[in-house]
Structure formats: structure tokens, C-alpha cells
Enzyme design. Sequence first.
Site, PDB file in Angstrom:
ATOM      1  N   ARG A   1       3.476 -15.894   1.730  1.00  0.00           N
ATOM      2  CA  ARG A   1       2.539 -15.804   0.320  1.00  0.00           C
ATOM      3  C   ARG A   1       3.498 -16.081  -0.690  1.00  0.00           C
ATOM      4  NH1 ARG A   1      -2.001 -15.066  -1.040  1.00  0.00           N
ATOM      5  NH2 ARG A   1      -1.762 -13.133  -2.184  1.00  0.00           N
TER       6      ARG A   1
ATOM      7  N   ASP B   1      -6.825  -7.860   1.757  1.00  0.00           N
ATOM      8  CA  ASP B   1      -5.455  -7.212   1.439  1.00  0.00           C
ATOM      9  C   ASP B   1      -5.069  -5.743   1.407  1.00  0.00           C
ATOM     10  OD1 ASP B   1      -3.057  -7.303   0.002  1.00  0.00           O
ATOM     11  OD2 ASP B   1      -3.539  -8.181  -1.907  1.00  0.00           O
TER      12      ASP B   1
ATOM     13  N   ARG C   1     -11.799 -13.913   0.565  1.00  0.00           N
ATOM     14  CA  ARG C   1     -11.186 -12.278   0.642  1.00  0.00           C
ATOM     15  C   ARG C   1     -12.047 -11.260   0.446  1.00  0.00           C
ATOM     16  NH1 ARG C   1      -6.280  -9.930  -2.937  1.00  0.00           N
ATOM     17  NH2 ARG C   1      -7.952  -8.707  -3.914  1.00  0.00           N
TER      18      ARG C   1
ATOM     19  N   HIS D   1      -2.446  -4.370   0.454  1.00  0.00           N
ATOM     20  CA  HIS D   1      -1.632  -4.126  -0.873  1.00  0.00           C
ATOM     21  C   HIS D   1      -0.662  -3.272  -0.573  1.00  0.00           C
ATOM     22  CE1 HIS D   1      -1.223  -4.603  -5.360  1.00  0.00           C
ATOM     23  NE2 HIS D   1      -1.386  -6.000  -5.085  1.00  0.00           N
TER      24      HIS D   1
ATOM     25  N   TYR E   1      -7.627  -0.811  -5.147  1.00  0.00           N
ATOM     26  CA  TYR E   1      -7.085  -2.138  -5.311  1.00  0.00           C
ATOM     27  C   TYR E   1      -8.132  -3.120  -5.104  1.00  0.00           C
ATOM     28  CZ  TYR E   1      -5.246  -6.693  -4.764  1.00  0.00           C
ATOM     29  OH  TYR E   1      -4.991  -7.942  -4.964  1.00  0.00           O
TER      30      TYR E   1
ATOM     31  N   TRP F   1       1.516   0.915  -5.155  1.00  0.00           N
ATOM     32  CA  TRP F   1       0.274   0.549  -5.691  1.00  0.00           C
ATOM     33  C   TRP F   1      -0.191  -0.809  -4.860  1.00  0.00           C
ATOM     34  CZ3 TRP F   1      -0.871  -4.114  -8.256  1.00  0.00           C
ATOM     35  CH2 TRP F   1      -2.203  -4.178  -8.771  1.00  0.00           C
TER      36      TRP F   1
ATOM     37  N   GLU G   1       3.835 -12.105  -1.390  1.00  0.00           N
ATOM     38  CA  GLU G   1       3.773 -12.447  -2.826  1.00  0.00           C
ATOM     39  C   GLU G   1       4.589 -11.597  -3.695  1.00  0.00           C
ATOM     40  OE1 GLU G   1      -0.381 -10.991  -3.167  1.00  0.00           O
ATOM     41  OE2 GLU G   1       0.347  -8.936  -4.116  1.00  0.00           O
TER      42      GLU G   1
ATOM     43  N   GLU H   1      -3.383  -8.940   4.903  1.00  0.00           N
ATOM     44  CA  GLU H   1      -2.439  -9.208   4.116  1.00  0.00           C
ATOM     45  C   GLU H   1      -1.562  -7.956   3.545  1.00  0.00           C
ATOM     46  OE1 GLU H   1      -3.776 -11.204   0.358  1.00  0.00           O
ATOM     47  OE2 GLU H   1      -1.640 -10.321  -0.608  1.00  0.00           O
TER      48      GLU H   1
ATOM     49  N   GLU I   1      -4.353 -19.410  -2.611  1.00  0.00           N
ATOM     50  CA  GLU I   1      -5.378 -18.153  -3.339  1.00  0.00           C
ATOM     51  C   GLU I   1      -6.026 -18.910  -4.547  1.00  0.00           C
ATOM     52  OE1 GLU I   1      -3.695 -14.704  -4.150  1.00  0.00           O
ATOM     53  OE2 GLU I   1      -5.168 -13.500  -4.524  1.00  0.00           O
TER      54      GLU I   1
HETATM   55  O1  LIG Z   1      -3.659 -11.881  -5.343  1.00  0.00           O
HETATM   56  C1  LIG Z   1      -3.026 -10.777  -4.500  1.00  0.00           C
HETATM   57  O2  LIG Z   1      -3.213 -10.904  -3.433  1.00  0.00           O
HETATM   58  C2  LIG Z   1      -2.743  -9.520  -5.281  1.00  0.00           C
HETATM   59  O3  LIG Z   1      -2.096  -8.715  -4.606  1.00  0.00           O
HETATM   60  C3  LIG Z   1      -2.671  -9.911  -6.680  1.00  0.00           C
HETATM   61  C4  LIG Z   1      -1.189  -8.713  -7.266  1.00  0.00           C
HETATM   62  O4  LIG Z   1      -2.054  -7.470  -7.120  1.00  0.00           O
HETATM   63  C5  LIG Z   1      -1.046  -9.170  -8.843  1.00  0.00           C
HETATM   64  O5  LIG Z   1      -0.677 -10.489  -8.570  1.00  0.00           O
HETATM   65  C6  LIG Z   1      -0.164  -8.303  -9.325  1.00  0.00           C
HETATM   66  O6  LIG Z   1       0.228  -8.867 -10.420  1.00  0.00           O
END
Ligand SMILES: O=C(O)C(=O)C[C@H](O)[C@H](O)CO
Length: 402
Positions: free
Chosen positions: A283, A210, A147, A212, A159, A402, A262, A236, A339
Site C-alpha cells: 500500500r 481497513d 471498502r 487500521h 476509524y 489509532w 500506507e 488492510e 484507493e
Molecule cells: O486510506 C486509508 O486506508 C487510511 O487509513 C487513511 C489514513 O488514516 C490517513 O491517510 C491518515 O492521514
Amino acid sequence: MKIIRADVIITCPGRNFVTLKLVTDEGVYGIGDATLNGRELAVASYLRDHVCPLLVGRDPHRIEDTWQYLYKGAYWRRGPVTMSAIAAVDMALWDIKAKVAGLPLYQLLGGASRDGVMVYSHATGRDIPETLDRYAAYQEKGFKAIRVQCGVPGMASVYGVSKGGDSYEPATKGWPEEQSWSTEKYLNYVPKLFEAVREKFGFDTHLLHDVHHRLTPIEAARLGKAVEPYALFWLEDPTPAENQEGFRLIRQHTTTPIAVGEVFNSIWDCKQLIEEQLIDYIRATLTHAGGITHMRRIADLAALYQVRTGCHGPSDLSPVCMGAALHFDLWVPNFGVQEYMGYPDPALEVFPHAWSFADGFMHPGEAPGHGVDIDETLAARYPYDPAYLPVARLEDGTLTNW
Ligand SMILES: O=C(O)C(=O)C[C@H](O)[C@H](O)CO
């Protein structure tokens, strides 16, 4: 066989982890991960105050019944706190069952479907050259999937990128850190990162990224379309997934594969995305989505629609989750990737483990159970240290995702 004790252990060997330990009258015990980054004590209390007392006296072999008892019996369903607590119980019970059987957990799930579990790690840098150096280092270690995240000119923090250039840990001590975000700056820059990676290293290694949760569906569609030439393994969390219909718009515009989940904690969060084939990888993972028992249901639903698994595996899920996830991954027929960010040494010492890594693939090991233990004496040397995830604001100060 009966559960005679249920203990919650909170430890901070580099970061906070919450572990549930279930002890039986036959001396066999099992452990499960209950870590919810930045909200650890809520799950610890849910377990200690409301779940542990209900477990004492129960037969540890009745995993399904215990799962249903905690899920339906609470009346108040789902949510990250409840589902992480149920997950920890479930993981510990599977650990006990496999230890009693004298088998590694994956054998009870149906045996290995593959020789090893392909894992991806994170190449991050403050700029593109630094990210390329990290990418080369991961290739050197044998990773087949990497990644990439990098700093964006004009943005103080991004991020996935640590300010010092070392490994990334988003949670910070004290009040949540405030970061700023500009979609325009990000969208104009990030395709250049993928272009640089493909130009320098070619297309042999799987490339992941990602977002995010930062974009709107139409912005995500634009990004997915723009980066098609770089053949990403996945993009992602391109947009927050509460609005599941939003992914239809992304799908209409791009063939870039999408990974989401996630922050999901139940099959209900995934249902529409999977049934409408709006994503390619799911995820969700064991700790936040109800343990092995519930993740099997999610994976089976996903298999019907050719959606593969890509379990969340950041360093803020404990090595216990990692160990159990590797057993799940070795078995699950519709596996995609796992991951693996790795852990600081103190965390690996507190949680002795049977897993191994070689040439881009991990194996959970052959130890009975899920193969991860906890050294409670060592754990006690690292007391809980409160930390929070950051919050993000647009450049005009508006709070955003975030
Ligand atoms: O591992 C990832 O793809 C993440 O986005 C991690 C997250 O920000 C994280 O687990 C938050 O606690």
C-alpha cells in the site's frame, strides 16, 4: 536546462496540502506533493530550508542522480519527513521531463499496461443499514471495489466513520481528538457487516476493509479466519507492521488476503513482508515513499513474489499525488487496485487535473506531465489551518494505535 526556482506552497482548500513547484530556465515547471497529514510544516521546512537551495542550478532531467543526491547526501536516511520531501522533488522532476517530452508521464514509464485503473472508494456508515445504503450508492456510480467501515455498538467513534454520517476526515482542528477503542466489541461485530453486504449485494463487487493497525497478530489471524466466507479482496493493516514477523502468525491461520504499507516510506519497510510473501498487496504510495523513482523499485521487488500494488490514496494526499499515482498505476505490471476517496470541490479547483473516472476505472489523461496543476492565486485564499490526526485509548485509558 536548469532549475531556477523551487517554491513550497501550503494551502488549505478543505484540508492542508504541501506542494513543491520547480521552475526551469526554459519556463517549464513541475509540481510534486509533499503532504504529511498532521506534520505538514515539518516537510515544508525540510524542503524550504534544506532541499530547495540544493536544487537551484541542477539539471531537472537527472532524476535518478537527484534522488540519490538527496537520499544518500543527507546521510540521515529514510523516515516520513525526508522521504516525502524527496518524493515531492521526484514527482516534480518527472512532471517536467514528461512535459518537455510532450507526453503523459505513463508513456515515459513504459506505456499503459491496462485500459484503466480500478479504484476503490469508502462506504461508511454509523450502522450497518447506513453502510449498506452507501455501498449501493457506490455500486450505482460504477465502483467495482468498495471498502466498508461502520460504527460498532458501544463505541463512541470508530476509524473510518464520520460522526455526522458524511464523508470522513480524521484530522481535527486544535488538539488531537481522543477516541476510545475496544478490540472485543469490534471483533464481535465487524463480521456481521461483511455478512450483511454479501447477503444483500452478492459477491460481484470487490469488498475491502481497513483494520487500521488495531489488532495483535493472533487477533488478526482470528478475524481473517472468521471472515473467509465473505471473500474479502483484502483485510488492510490488521496489525502494526513494525513487527514484520508478526504477519507469519496471520498467514499460518488464514487465506484472507492482506494489504499493508500506507505508513511505509521505503523499500526497507516492505522487504521482509514481500520476500516472505506475508502480504498480498503493498500500500505504499508516491508521496510518502520517495516518489515514482522509489515506488518503481518497491513494485519491482513485489512483482518477484506476486505481491500487487494497492496505493494509498486518501483525501489527505493531494490531487497532485493522485494524478501521478494514476500514471504509475496505468503502467505498473503488478497493479492491484488504487484507493480513491475523492476531494472536496475547493481542492479540485485549486488543483486543476486531467484525470477522469468512468464506471469504476480512472485514467490519468493525456496531458503532458502528470496532468495536475496548481492555481496559486486560488491556493493563496486558503491559508494553512493546523489540524491533527486523532489518538486512540483503550477503554481503561491506555494509549493504543489509532
Ligand atoms: O486510506 C486509508 O486506508 C487510511 O487509513 C487513511 C489514513 O488514516 C490517513 O491517510 C491518515 O492521514
